[in-house]
Design a protein around this motif. Structure first.
Motif, PDB file in Angstrom:
ATOM      1  N   ASN A 160       0.757  -1.114   0.104  1.00 62.57           N
ATOM      2  CA  ASN A 160      -0.160   0.032   0.027  1.00 62.57           C
ATOM      3  C   ASN A 160       0.786   1.481   0.005  1.00 62.57           C
ATOM      4  O   ASN A 160       0.351   2.195   0.192  1.00 62.57           O
ATOM      5  CB  ASN A 160      -0.908  -0.071   1.225  1.00 62.57           C
ATOM      6  N   THR A 195     -13.899   1.336  11.199  1.00 58.18           N
ATOM      7  CA  THR A 195     -14.435   2.253  11.819  1.00 58.18           C
ATOM      8  C   THR A 195     -15.327   1.757  12.914  1.00 58.18           C
ATOM      9  O   THR A 195     -15.518   2.565  13.858  1.00 58.18           O
ATOM     10  CB  THR A 195     -15.431   3.259  10.923  1.00 58.18           C
ATOM     11  N   HIS A 216      -2.684   4.159  13.182  1.00 54.08           N
ATOM     12  CA  HIS A 216      -2.908   5.435  13.369  1.00 54.08           C
ATOM     13  C   HIS A 216      -3.181   6.377  12.336  1.00 54.08           C
ATOM     14  O   HIS A 216      -4.338   7.064  12.385  1.00 54.08           O
ATOM     15  CB  HIS A 216      -1.565   6.095  14.252  1.00 54.08           C
ATOM     16  N   ASP A 217      -2.488   6.073  11.468  1.00 50.91           N
ATOM     17  CA  ASP A 217      -2.919   6.825  10.031  1.00 50.91           C
ATOM     18  C   ASP A 217      -4.389   6.616   9.348  1.00 50.91           C
ATOM     19  O   ASP A 217      -4.940   7.365   8.981  1.00 50.91           O
ATOM     20  CB  ASP A 217      -1.888   6.492   8.891  1.00 50.91           C
ATOM     21  N   ARG A 218      -4.756   5.318   9.495  1.00 48.19           N
ATOM     22  CA  ARG A 218      -6.041   4.838   9.249  1.00 48.19           C
ATOM     23  C   ARG A 218      -7.125   5.490  10.051  1.00 48.19           C
ATOM     24  O   ARG A 218      -8.127   6.175   9.412  1.00 48.19           O
ATOM     25  CB  ARG A 218      -6.332   3.070   9.074  1.00 48.19           C
ATOM     26  N   LEU A 220      -6.855   8.586  11.644  1.00 50.11           N
ATOM     27  CA  LEU A 220      -6.823   9.820  11.066  1.00 50.11           C
ATOM     28  C   LEU A 220      -7.392  10.376   9.912  1.00 50.11           C
ATOM     29  O   LEU A 220      -8.173  11.153   9.776  1.00 50.11           O
ATOM     30  CB  LEU A 220      -5.454  10.419  11.157  1.00 50.11           C
ATOM     31  N   GLN A 221      -7.600   9.167   8.758  1.00 43.58           N
ATOM     32  CA  GLN A 221      -8.194   9.394   7.699  1.00 43.58           C
ATOM     33  C   GLN A 221      -9.759   9.176   8.042  1.00 43.58           C
ATOM     34  O   GLN A 221     -10.385   9.950   7.018  1.00 43.58           O
ATOM     35  CB  GLN A 221      -7.829   8.210   6.725  1.00 43.58           C
ATOM     36  N   HIS A 222     -10.185   8.923   9.124  1.00 45.00           N
ATOM     37  CA  HIS A 222     -11.527   9.029   9.401  1.00 45.00           C
ATOM     38  C   HIS A 222     -11.804  10.081  10.466  1.00 45.00           C
ATOM     39  O   HIS A 222     -12.831  10.325  10.944  1.00 45.00           O
ATOM     40  CB  HIS A 222     -12.001   7.756  10.046  1.00 45.00           C
ATOM     41  N   GLY A 223     -10.574  11.146  10.460  1.00 41.39           N
ATOM     42  CA  GLY A 223     -10.895  12.114  11.407  1.00 41.39           C
ATOM     43  C   GLY A 223     -10.923  11.799  12.979  1.00 41.39           C
ATOM     44  O   GLY A 223     -11.494  12.431  13.812  1.00 41.39           O
ATOM     45  N   ASP A 271     -12.279  -3.438   5.404  1.00 44.46           N
ATOM     46  CA  ASP A 271     -11.645  -2.591   4.343  1.00 44.46           C
ATOM     47  C   ASP A 271     -10.552  -3.331   3.630  1.00 44.46           C
ATOM     48  O   ASP A 271      -9.753  -4.381   3.932  1.00 44.46           O
ATOM     49  CB  ASP A 271     -10.944  -1.605   5.435  1.00 44.46           C
ATOM     50  N   TRP A 273      -7.774  -2.170   2.452  1.00 48.66           N
ATOM     51  CA  TRP A 273      -6.256  -1.994   2.959  1.00 48.66           C
ATOM     52  C   TRP A 273      -5.833  -3.005   4.057  1.00 48.66           C
ATOM     53  O   TRP A 273      -4.594  -3.211   4.208  1.00 48.66           O
ATOM     54  CB  TRP A 273      -6.240  -0.599   3.845  1.00 48.66           C
TER      55      TRP A 273
END
Length: 304
Positions: A160, A195, A216-218, A220-223, A271, A273
Motif C-alpha cells: 500500500n 470504523t 494511527h494513520d487509518r 486519522l483518515q476518518h478524523g 476494509d 487495505w
C-alpha cells in the motif's frame, strides 16, 4: 576591527576524550590521569590542548576538585557516545577477524517481523554461520525511505506504499483482523469495518511499531484517534489482555491463529487495505554484497 577567528588546527584525539571523561568521573585531574595510567603533567598538557582546540573552558578547578562547564557537559555527552561507537566498532571488527564476513541489514514491518521471518531466518542463520543479520522493525514508508538512502540491504514492505525506483517481488500475503473479547458462546466472526472499532478502547503495540503507525494513520483518515488503554511490546501479551477484556486490537491473521484462545474472537476487517501483499524490496535486481545476496535469494525462494 576584530580579526575573524580561525578554526584551530588541532584535531581532537579519542584518547583526550577518554582522559576528559576519566577526570570528570573521578573528580580531579590527578585521579583521572592515574585511572588511565598517565602522568599528571602529561594529563594537564593534553587537557590544555583540548580546551584550546575547542576554544572554551571545559573544567572549573578548585581545591575540592573539578566541575564541568556548559561546554564540558556538552563534550562529555559526545565523548560517551563516541566511546560507545568505538567499542561497537571494535566488536564488529573483531567479528570479521573471527571469520564473520558480512552483516545484512534487513528492515521489515510488524507482520513480517513477528510471523513470517523468525522460522526463515533461523534456518538461514544456521546454514550460514559466516553471516549476521541486523533485523529492525519499521513501518513500510520508513523502510522505503531507508532503502532509498542506502541504509538497508533488504526491506519487506506492504504493497500500500509506493515502491517506485526499487526492485520488488511478492513475499507473503498478509491479512489484518480485529480481535475482540469473546462475549457469549456464539460470538460472530462476520467481517466488520475498521470504523466500528474506533469507539472502543484499544490494546496496542508500542507507538513506533509499524502496525501501530498504520492504524494511527487509518484512524486519522476518518478524523479520529485511537484510545489506547495500554501499549505492550509483544503480540502474545496483547492477545492475553484482549482476552481479559481490556480492549480490542488489530493483528495479523497469522498471529490471531497462532495465539487463538476461547476468550478472544477474531473477525476479518472488511476494509480493502486490511488485505495486503508483503513485498521483498531491494535497491537493484540483487543486493550488493555476498551475504545480502544470499539472504535475498533464500527469502525469494521461500516465497515461490
Amino acid at each position: 576591527m576584530t580579526a575573524p577567528r580561525t578554526a584551530p588546527t588541532y584535531r581532537i584525539d579519542p584518547f583526550d576524550l577518554r582522559l576528559f571523561a576519566a577526570i570528570v568521573e573521578h573528580g580531579s585531574i590527578t585521579a583521572g590521569a592515574r585511572h588511565i595510567h598517565l602522568s599528571l603533567a602529561a594529563a594537564s598538557t593534553r587537557l590544555q590542548q583540548l580546551e584550546h582546540a575547542i576554544g572554551a573552558t571545559l573544567l572549573l578547578r578548585s581545591r575540592q576538585g573539578v566541575r564541568t562547564t556548559d561546554a564540558g557537559r556538552t563534550l562529555l555527552l559526545h565523548a560517551g557516545r563516541l566511546q560507545r561507537d568505538m567499542e561497537a566498532l571494535h566488536a564488529d571488527m573483531a567479528a570479521h577477524a573471527h571469520g564473520v564476513r558480512s552483516t545484512v541489514r534487513l528492515l521489515c514491518n510488524t507482520a513480517a517481523m513477528t510471523e513470517h521471518l523468525p522460522g526463515l531466518l533461523g534456518r538461514f542463520l544456521v546454514a550460514h554461520p559466516d553471516i549476521d543479520v541486523d533485523l529492525r522493525e519499521l513501518g513500510s514508508r520508513d523502510t522505503l525511505m531507508s532503502m532509498r538512502q542506502g541504509q538497508a540491504d533488504i526491506g519487506i514492505v506492504a504493497d500500500n506504499v509506493s515502491t517506485e525506483g526499487l526492485n520488488t517481488r511478492f513475499f507473503r500475503e498478509d491479512r489484518l483482523v480485529a480481535v475482540l473479547p469473546r462475549e457469549g458462546r456464539r460470538a460472530t466472526r462476520q467481517p466488520l469495518p475498521f470504523t466500528d472499532l474506533l469507539e472502543k478502547p484499544f490494546v496496542g503495540l508500542a507507538s513506533e511499531s509499524g502496525l501501530s503507525r498504520l492504524l494511527h494513520d487509518r484512524a486519522l483518515q476518518h478524523g479520529r484517534g485511537l484510545h489506547h488503554r495500554v501499549r505492550v511490546r509483544g503480540l502474545d501479551t496483547l492477545m492475553q489482555l484482549v482476552g481479559e477484556g481490556v480492549g480490542v486490537a488489530v493483528v495479523p491473521q497469522a498471529t490471531a491463529r497462532r495465539l487463538a484462545s476461547d476468550r478472544v474472537v477474531a473477525r476479518p476487517l472488511s476494509d480493502a487495505w486490511a488485505t495486503r501483499q508483503l513485498l521483498l524490496c531491494t535497491a537493484g535486481d540483487t543486493p550488493t554484497g555476498a551475504g545480502a545476496a544470499a539472504l535475498h535469494a533464500f527469502l525469494a525462494q521461500a516465497s515461490d
